[in-house]
Write an enzyme that holds these catalytic residues in place. Sequence first.
Site: not given
Ligand code: ADP
Length: 192
Positions: A14, A89, A128, A134, A146
Amino acid sequence: MKYYILFGPPGAGKGTHAGAIAQKYNLKHISTGELLRAEIAAGTELGRQAKALIDAGSLVPDAVVEGMIESAFDTIKGVDGFLLDGFPRNLAQAADLDKILEKRGEAVTAVIALMISDETIRTRIKGRAVIEGRADDANDETITNRIRTYHAQTEPLKEYYKAAGKYYECNGDQGTIEDNRARVLALVESIQ
Ligand code: ADP
């Protein structure tokens, strides 16, 4: 205004393709994960609380991310729309997004989904971890959680947006990054 949702499991690409889509259609790319990592880097109280949840592979509270999204909608001008990455999410966030947009006389335009297998999720995230450093990418248990969080809470959004006639999907793990980018750009173009 256009409101696109970039959807898919962690590691689907994404963030990798968001820039190209945003540029082509004059959209503001908003990644809730990036906004949360900025809070952590700035050492805020919100960042401190979010870090524990992110490092566990759990979601942060809906109100936190929804506040970030609303404040972006309020303050960002001069674009033709938004490209939401990592939000919504879960079903509650999706329902709240509908309400937030309805208050503005707007609605979700389309969901652009990038699909990869659980196996690819693991290899991508591990690769990554080396590049981006990260903390939530480096630990096997966090990655497992996750993936579990994605299937349990995020995947049901497919049906939610399919029912609304707004769900468009393409494959995100065949060929090079450029191949995948071309595929996702073609998908967005097909719904204009
Ligand atoms: P990835 O797509 O690799 O999981 P992101 O950068 O989108 O990584 O998200 C990293 C973390 O941030 C998620 O695992 C979650 O803990 C938190 N997070 C991101 N967006 C949301 C959301 N919309 N609601 C709740 N937690 C979120």
